[in-house]
Motif scaffolding. Structure first.
Motif, PDB file in Angstrom:
ATOM      1  N   ASN A 200       7.360  14.630  -2.488  1.00 14.94           N
ATOM      2  CA  ASN A 200       8.619  13.820  -2.737  1.00 14.94           C
ATOM      3  C   ASN A 200       9.296  13.228  -1.279  1.00 14.94           C
ATOM      4  OD1 ASN A 200      10.538  12.654  -4.675  1.00 14.94           O
ATOM      5  ND2 ASN A 200      12.104  13.728  -3.346  1.00 14.94           N
ATOM      6  N   SER A 201       9.237  13.895  -0.263  1.00 13.69           N
ATOM      7  CA  SER A 201       9.961  13.308   1.018  1.00 13.69           C
ATOM      8  C   SER A 201       8.992  12.299   1.414  1.00 13.69           C
ATOM      9  CB  SER A 201      10.243  14.509   1.802  1.00 13.69           C
ATOM     10  OG  SER A 201      11.309  15.384   1.605  1.00 13.69           O
ATOM     11  N   ALA A 202       7.752  12.601   1.405  1.00 14.06           N
ATOM     12  CA  ALA A 202       6.814  11.451   1.970  1.00 14.06           C
ATOM     13  C   ALA A 202       6.691  10.285   1.204  1.00 14.06           C
ATOM     14  CB  ALA A 202       5.409  12.048   1.941  1.00 14.06           C
ATOM     15  N   ALA A 203       6.903  10.387  -0.115  1.00 16.57           N
ATOM     16  CA  ALA A 203       7.055   9.208  -1.082  1.00 16.57           C
ATOM     17  C   ALA A 203       8.366   8.483  -0.906  1.00 16.57           C
ATOM     18  CB  ALA A 203       6.849   9.638  -2.698  1.00 16.57           C
ATOM     19  N   VAL A 204       9.482   9.134  -0.533  1.00 20.27           N
ATOM     20  CA  VAL A 204      10.735   8.439  -0.237  1.00 20.27           C
ATOM     21  C   VAL A 204      10.719   7.581   1.006  1.00 20.27           C
ATOM     22  CG1 VAL A 204      13.121   9.013   0.292  1.00 20.27           C
ATOM     23  CG2 VAL A 204      12.271  10.136  -1.629  1.00 20.27           C
TER      24      VAL A 204
ATOM     25  N   LEU B 255       2.172   9.922  -5.321  1.00 21.86           N
ATOM     26  CA  LEU B 255       2.893  10.879  -5.033  1.00 21.86           C
ATOM     27  C   LEU B 255       3.886  11.459  -6.181  1.00 21.86           C
ATOM     28  CD1 LEU B 255       2.939  10.422  -1.133  1.00 21.86           C
ATOM     29  CD2 LEU B 255       1.222  11.830  -2.354  1.00 21.86           C
ATOM     30  N   TRP B 256       4.648  10.550  -6.360  1.00 27.32           N
ATOM     31  CA  TRP B 256       5.672  10.844  -7.340  1.00 27.32           C
ATOM     32  C   TRP B 256       5.255  11.106  -8.677  1.00 27.32           C
ATOM     33  CZ3 TRP B 256       8.781   6.281  -5.080  1.00 27.32           C
ATOM     34  CH2 TRP B 256       9.937   6.772  -4.321  1.00 27.32           C
ATOM     35  N   SER B 257       3.998  10.562  -9.094  1.00 24.85           N
ATOM     36  CA  SER B 257       3.307  11.057 -10.392  1.00 24.85           C
ATOM     37  C   SER B 257       2.959  12.449 -10.295  1.00 24.85           C
ATOM     38  CB  SER B 257       2.017  10.232 -10.769  1.00 24.85           C
ATOM     39  OG  SER B 257       0.992  10.387  -9.883  1.00 24.85           O
ATOM     40  N   ILE B 258       2.419  13.025  -9.092  1.00 22.56           N
ATOM     41  CA  ILE B 258       2.265  14.447  -8.977  1.00 22.56           C
ATOM     42  C   ILE B 258       3.591  15.238  -9.148  1.00 22.56           C
ATOM     43  CG2 ILE B 258       1.371  16.276  -7.562  1.00 22.56           C
ATOM     44  CD1 ILE B 258      -0.759  14.014  -6.159  1.00 22.56           C
TER      45      ILE B 258
ATOM     46  N   MET C 212      13.338  20.520   5.488  1.00 26.36           N
ATOM     47  CA  MET C 212      12.023  20.225   5.821  1.00 26.36           C
ATOM     48  C   MET C 212      11.794  18.954   6.646  1.00 26.36           C
ATOM     49  SD  MET C 212      10.135  22.035   2.456  1.00 26.36           S
ATOM     50  CE  MET C 212       8.983  21.056   2.872  1.00 26.36           C
ATOM     51  N   ALA C 213      12.316  18.039   5.718  1.00 27.58           N
ATOM     52  CA  ALA C 213      12.072  16.433   6.321  1.00 27.58           C
ATOM     53  C   ALA C 213      12.780  16.156   7.556  1.00 27.58           C
ATOM     54  CB  ALA C 213      12.848  15.647   4.995  1.00 27.58           C
ATOM     55  N   ALA C 214      14.027  16.673   7.850  1.00 25.80           N
ATOM     56  CA  ALA C 214      14.771  16.580   9.065  1.00 25.80           C
ATOM     57  C   ALA C 214      13.761  17.177  10.187  1.00 25.80           C
ATOM     58  CB  ALA C 214      16.102  17.039   8.946  1.00 25.80           C
ATOM     59  N   THR C 215      13.198  18.417   9.976  1.00 21.75           N
ATOM     60  CA  THR C 215      12.582  19.109  10.955  1.00 21.75           C
ATOM     61  C   THR C 215      11.234  18.341  11.308  1.00 21.75           C
ATOM     62  OG1 THR C 215      13.355  21.165  10.315  1.00 21.75           O
ATOM     63  CG2 THR C 215      11.554  21.233  11.553  1.00 21.75           C
ATOM     64  N   ILE C 216      10.693  17.904  10.355  1.00 27.27           N
ATOM     65  CA  ILE C 216       9.328  17.131  10.333  1.00 27.27           C
ATOM     66  C   ILE C 216       9.539  15.842  11.263  1.00 27.27           C
ATOM     67  CG2 ILE C 216       7.458  15.880   9.180  1.00 27.27           C
ATOM     68  CD1 ILE C 216       7.623  18.075   7.035  1.00 27.27           C
TER      69      ILE C 216
ATOM     70  N   MET D  48       0.740  -1.265  -0.013  1.00 26.22           N
ATOM     71  CA  MET D  48      -0.014  -0.081  -0.037  1.00 26.22           C
ATOM     72  C   MET D  48       0.779   1.260  -0.215  1.00 26.22           C
ATOM     73  SD  MET D  48      -3.089  -1.213   2.593  1.00 26.22           S
ATOM     74  CE  MET D  48      -3.802   0.307   2.659  1.00 26.22           C
ATOM     75  N   LEU D  49       1.866   1.124   0.790  1.00 27.12           N
ATOM     76  CA  LEU D  49       2.859   2.307   0.878  1.00 27.12           C
ATOM     77  C   LEU D  49       3.716   2.594  -0.515  1.00 27.12           C
ATOM     78  CD1 LEU D  49       4.387   2.158   4.593  1.00 27.12           C
ATOM     79  CD2 LEU D  49       2.578   3.587   3.563  1.00 27.12           C
ATOM     80  N   ALA D  50       4.096   1.517  -1.130  1.00 24.30           N
ATOM     81  CA  ALA D  50       4.712   1.503  -2.331  1.00 24.30           C
ATOM     82  C   ALA D  50       3.689   1.975  -3.325  1.00 24.30           C
ATOM     83  CB  ALA D  50       5.291   0.255  -2.770  1.00 24.30           C
ATOM     84  N   VAL D  51       2.472   1.747  -3.313  1.00 29.65           N
ATOM     85  CA  VAL D  51       1.347   2.285  -4.195  1.00 29.65           C
ATOM     86  C   VAL D  51       1.265   3.719  -4.173  1.00 29.65           C
ATOM     87  CG1 VAL D  51      -0.708   2.326  -5.203  1.00 29.65           C
ATOM     88  CG2 VAL D  51       0.644   0.305  -4.725  1.00 29.65           C
ATOM     89  N   LEU D  52       1.007   4.147  -2.819  1.00 29.52           N
ATOM     90  CA  LEU D  52       0.834   5.632  -2.542  1.00 29.52           C
ATOM     91  C   LEU D  52       2.071   6.379  -2.942  1.00 29.52           C
ATOM     92  CD1 LEU D  52      -0.902   7.831  -1.270  1.00 29.52           C
ATOM     93  CD2 LEU D  52      -0.044   7.063   0.979  1.00 29.52           C
ATOM     94  N   ALA D  53       3.255   5.801  -2.846  1.00 30.35           N
ATOM     95  CA  ALA D  53       4.440   6.499  -3.170  1.00 30.35           C
ATOM     96  C   ALA D  53       4.519   6.797  -4.400  1.00 30.35           C
ATOM     97  CB  ALA D  53       5.697   5.794  -2.749  1.00 30.35           C
TER      98      ALA D  53
END
Length: 306
Positions: A233-237, A14-17, A50-54, A6-11
């Motif tokens: 992108n960070s969420a997808a990664v 997001l990457w397509s966006i 951004m990603a490190a702070t989150i 599920m996470l791979a599909v969602l990634a």
């Protein structure tokens, strides 16, 4: 395993966006050469911060420990991602997004070889057969049968071949680092590695000049689009990295076979609603070709998991 899928599909979604956003930022705002340098700063320095702070925010502002072998692997992983991203941006310059994105399906081929050599992973015949179906579909969908290959298209193919190899190395090194440490530690220190590379870019005069000029001229476009893009992108990664833990390396990447479908669908919708900002060939032969290959990709995924 279901969560990882599920996470791979969602990634992939997001990457397509981000793929369509990337192409607009490369070709629709400034000269491609300048835009790519600006995007490299955003995708490393800004995205890393951004990603490190989150990550710290959700983990009680506790910096995770990591040993030197794992950090070395993570730093190498970040470097491979930077190289892969640069080559991908170069491939997007002047080319149709959906035809570039499908070439990402070459990553499983490289991942399978690397996983076989370094991780001693194996795939059964059904998984290999499904993977080959997806790879064949990806190659077919990238061919424009109505035109002879132009120099720019040949260069794009070369850039994407090298980009896919770099992405496969990125996944491999991240997986090896995770074996030396924990996923949480690797996820955080990976972002620190991206910040380090970003600082290197911002120190370089040409990158700093292009970045500052882009912000001055088109800051109202660059800043919000890039921030949104890098957040997605960070969420997808992170989702993709987690999927790598639960799935064999090649299979985790094969799940990105859905990305061309998402990219084409979003491109088609964009051409109907906002043709000024999208470029997608919606002629009947092209649509039939793309839809047929998308169905073939679905069959490949079904062969693997059903």
């Amino acid at each position: 395993m279901v969560l990882a899928i599920m996470l791979a599909v969602l990634a992939s979604f997001l990457w397509s966006i981000t793929n369509h956003t990337d192409r607009f930022l490369v070709n629709g705002v400034d000269r491609a050469a300048s835009s790519i340098k600006t995007l490299m700063v955003f995708s490393t320095l800004i995205a890393g911060i951004m990603a490190a702070t989150i990550w710290l925010c959700f983990n009680g502002w506790q910096i995770p420990s990591i040993n030197w072998p794992a950090f070395t692997l993570i730093f190498g992983s970040a470097g491979c991602y930077v190289v892969a991203s640069y080559l991908y941006f170069r491939a997007l310059d002047g080319n149709e997004t959906s035809r570039i994105v499908v070439l990402y399906q070459l990553i499983p081929m490289f991942s399978y070889v690397l996983g076989l050599i370094f991780l001693h992973e194996t795939l059964n015949l059904r998984q290999i057969g499904g993977s080959l179906i997806i790879l064949v579909a990806a190659v077919i969908i990238s061919i424009n049968f109505r035109q002879k290959a132009k120099t720019n298209q040949r260069q794009a193919l070369l850039f994407m071949l090298l980009s896919c190899l770099a992405f496969a190395l990125y996944y491999l090194l991240f997986d090896l680092a995770r074996e030396q440490s924990s996923y949480d530690s690797c996820a955080f220190w990976y972002q620190i590695g991206m910040v380090i590379f970003g600082l290197g870019f911002i120190i370089a005069p040409s990158f700093r000049h292009n970045f500052t000029q882009a912000i001055r001229r088109n800051g109202k476009i660059y800043v919000p689009l890039n921030l949104m893009n890098e957040l997605l992108n960070s969420a997808a990664v992170l989702m993709s990295n987690y999927a790598v833990i639960a799935l064999p390396l090649a299979l985790a990447n094969v799940m990105n076979g859905l990305q061309p479908a998402f990219t084409f669908i979003l491109g088609a919708i964009g051409m109907k609603l906002m043709p000024k900002y999208f470029e997608e060939d919606l002629s009947r032969p092209a649509v039939i070709q793309k839809l047929a290959c998308i169905v073939l990709i679905g069959i490949g995924i079904a062969v693997i998991f059903v």
